[in-house]
Design a protein around this motif. Structure first.
Motif, PDB file in Angstrom:
ATOM      1  N   GLU A   1      -3.043  -1.448   7.408  1.00 22.09           N
ATOM      2  CA  GLU A   1      -3.622  -1.236   6.077  1.00 22.09           C
ATOM      3  C   GLU A   1      -4.259  -2.519   5.562  1.00 22.09           C
ATOM      4  O   GLU A   1      -4.787  -2.545   4.459  1.00 22.09           O
ATOM      5  CB  GLU A   1      -2.539  -0.773   5.091  1.00 22.09           C
ATOM      6  CG  GLU A   1      -1.736   0.444   5.534  1.00 22.09           C
ATOM      7  CD  GLU A   1      -2.476   1.745   5.300  1.00 22.09           C
ATOM      8  OE1 GLU A   1      -3.485   1.725   4.564  1.00 22.09           O
ATOM      9  OE2 GLU A   1      -2.064   2.773   5.865  1.00 22.09           O
TER      10      GLU A   1
ATOM     11  N   ASN B   1       0.807  -1.214   0.000  1.00 19.56           N
ATOM     12  CA  ASN B   1       0.000   0.000   0.000  1.00 19.56           C
ATOM     13  C   ASN B   1       0.846   1.272   0.000  1.00 19.56           C
ATOM     14  O   ASN B   1       0.549   2.235   0.699  1.00 19.56           O
ATOM     15  CB  ASN B   1      -0.966   0.006   1.195  1.00 19.56           C
ATOM     16  CG  ASN B   1      -2.095   0.984   0.948  1.00 19.56           C
ATOM     17  OD1 ASN B   1      -2.330   1.383  -0.194  1.00 19.56           O
ATOM     18  ND2 ASN B   1      -2.778   1.400   1.997  1.00 19.56           N
TER      19      ASN B   1
ATOM     20  N   ARG C   1       5.515   2.975   7.584  1.00 22.61           N
ATOM     21  CA  ARG C   1       4.420   2.171   8.111  1.00 22.61           C
ATOM     22  C   ARG C   1       4.557   1.975   9.619  1.00 22.61           C
ATOM     23  O   ARG C   1       3.590   2.071  10.354  1.00 22.61           O
ATOM     24  CB  ARG C   1       4.381   0.807   7.420  1.00 22.61           C
ATOM     25  CG  ARG C   1       3.198  -0.057   7.867  1.00 22.61           C
ATOM     26  CD  ARG C   1       1.867   0.578   7.477  1.00 22.61           C
ATOM     27  NE  ARG C   1       1.787   0.692   6.043  1.00 22.61           N
ATOM     28  CZ  ARG C   1       1.446  -0.317   5.229  1.00 22.61           C
ATOM     29  NH1 ARG C   1       1.117  -1.468   5.745  1.00 22.61           N
ATOM     30  NH2 ARG C   1       1.432  -0.138   3.941  1.00 22.61           N
TER      31      ARG C   1
END
Ligand code: HEM
Length: 453
Positions: A222, A154, A215
């Protein structure tokens, strides 16, 4: 059990190294004349080539426990790039990582990736103009890189994609010589070429670590592969280190885009050189899609497009060989396999074997709808390998190839540019040596206004 299979003698010192390096594909094809199991030697390393589907099945599935990945995958070059990721790891560690990664590749999950694939493809071709010349191989590499990073992590690397693509093609160069003495001697000579290689890897490392750090910092789930890997815990509660994560991300980064980009590039090349197949492809697109972009629900109807993909993977398998090393003395095809033997099966050769495929060198997508295909031995066609180490991304790749062919093919056709011969270069994968230069032609169908989804 006979002692050793027949095979080329090669030179006293080098074995078959020189012939192999001079003309890899020709050499491995000619060696089949010795039989279905062929012995050769690279310097002091004994290698068997397996040409028959039954023996390939033994290597990859029924006898898999007697083998590990081939020595070439353990070279410091390859290790520096993908570390101990899914492609290279072994044993319990590999099993655990495979189990962790598997959910990201479930069919249902991949269907949701379809939307991203089409969206990114549309974005990529938005700026293309009829009449211009492009290197379609470069375009496909960029596009598939963006897609794998977006779907599995992502993250968006649109701004970095060209840069990464360029680094990756630089990285491939030393691998050309990796088939030579170097991977066997395992040397780390600090030549300028090697230094450039390690510097290039460090450049991609920075990008990968950036994705991981972002992240970790956001702490968000996600629901993608990266989140799953971040959350995964060992029995003692410990999480994966950044270094382990980096290896998995880098592995999927590489395994997940180059091969698919090549399958697409070779598909475009084959379509550009086979007008009748191209015509059938276009009429399927017009019939199934009319004027709209495809989505995953169209996949069952895009039958001919899928056959093009399968046939391209047969004639130009991006992974043109799989390799293993015997970890114990064993047997294959009636021959003794001493421990330490390197064994190779070549998609390039077996998938063009006249015993299994009629007119083996011809591009005939229709063959995939024929009865003959039902009778094919399982390992006459193995573009994604097989057994426990089968490609985890095979379904992902097939969906991506079909959706991208359809999205791009309904808008453009390609004519090979004159004066740019397309040559096959077997490095780590089966690449077009100097890209695939094409002139863009607008599809006549496109004169009608588009209804994009
Ligand atoms: C046309 C596209 C592709 C081709 C031809 C291909 C081919 C292969 C082959 C032949 C293997 C087995 C290697 C061996 O047995 O030594 C493999 C393994 C693997 N592939 Fe692919 N691949 C493709 C696309 C992908 C994609 C899209 C991904 C991920 C997004 C992926 C990830 C992997 C991984 C992680 C492995 C190692 C699996 C394991 O050992 O558990 N591949 N691939």
């Amino acid at each position: 059990m006979s002692a050793l299979p027949p095979g080329p003698k090669g030179s006293l010192l080098m074995g078959v190294m020189r012939e192999f390096n001079r003309d890899t594909l020709g050499f491995i094809t000619r060696c089949r004349d010795y039989g279905d199991v062929v012995a050769s030697r690279f310097l002091y390393v004994r290698a068997y080539f397996l040409y028959h589907p039954t023996d390939i099945e033994t290597l990859l599935t029924t006898g898999a426990k007697s083998y590990r990945k081939a020595q070439s995958l353990r070279s410091p070059f390859f290790r520096r790039l993908v570390g101990n990721g899914l492609v290279t790891s072994e044993g319990d560690f590999w099993r655990r990582q495979r189990r962790l990664a598997q959910p990201a590749f479930h069919r249902q999950r991949i269907s949701s990736y379809g939307t991203i694939m089409v969206e990114y493809a549309q974005r990529a071709i938005a700026g293309w103009k009829a009449g211009e010349q492009r290197d379609i191989a470069k375009d496909m590499t960029r596009l598939t890189l963006e897609i794998v990073v977006k779907t599995l992590f992502n993250a968006d690397v649109s701004n970095d994609a060209d840069h990464v693509g360029e680094i990756l093609s630089r990285l491939a160069k030393p691998f050309a010589s990796q088939a030579t003495v170097k991977w066997i001697l395992d040397n780390r000579l600090p030549t300028p070429g090697h230094r450039r290689y390690f510097n290039s890897v460090s450049e991609i490392d920075r990008l990968v670590f950036r994705i991981i750090a972002e992240r970790r910092a956001s702490g968000s789930d996600e629901g993608d592969l990266l989140s799953m890997l971040l959350q995964a815990q060992d029995e003692d509660g410990s999480h994966m280190s950044d270094a382990q994560l980096r290896d998995e991300v880098m592995t999927l980064f590489l395994a997940g885009h180059e091969t698919t980009a090549l399958a697409l590039s070779w598909s475009w090349y084959l379509l550009a050189t086979h007008p009748e197949a191209e015509r059938k492809f276009h009429s399927e697109l017009d019939e199934v899609l009319g004027g709209r972009a495809p989505d995953v629900n169209d996949l069952p109807k895009l039958k001919y497009t899928e056959m093009i993909a399968k046939e391209a993977l047969r004639l130009y398998p991006p992974a043109y060989a799989v390799g293993r090393e015997a970890i114990e003395e064993t047997e294959i095809g009636g021959y003794r396999v001493p421990k330490g033997t390197q064994l190779f099966a070549f998609q390039w050769v077996t998938q063009r074997d006249a015993r299994f495929f009629e007119r083996p060198d011809e591009f005939e997508p229709e063959r995939w709808a024929s009865e003959a295909v039902q009778r094919l031995p399982r390992y006459a066609y193995f573009p994604f390998g097989g057994g426990p180490r089968q490609c985890i991304g095979n379904y992902f790749a097939m969906i991506e190839i079909v959706l991208l062919l359809a999205t791009i093919g309904r808008r453009f056709r390609f004519a090979l540019a004159e004066g740019h011969p397309v040559e096959v270069l077997p490095v780590l994968s089966l690449r077009p040596k100097s890209g695939i230069k094409v002139n863009l032609l607008q599809r006549p169908h496109d004169a009608a206004p588009l209804r994009d989804s």
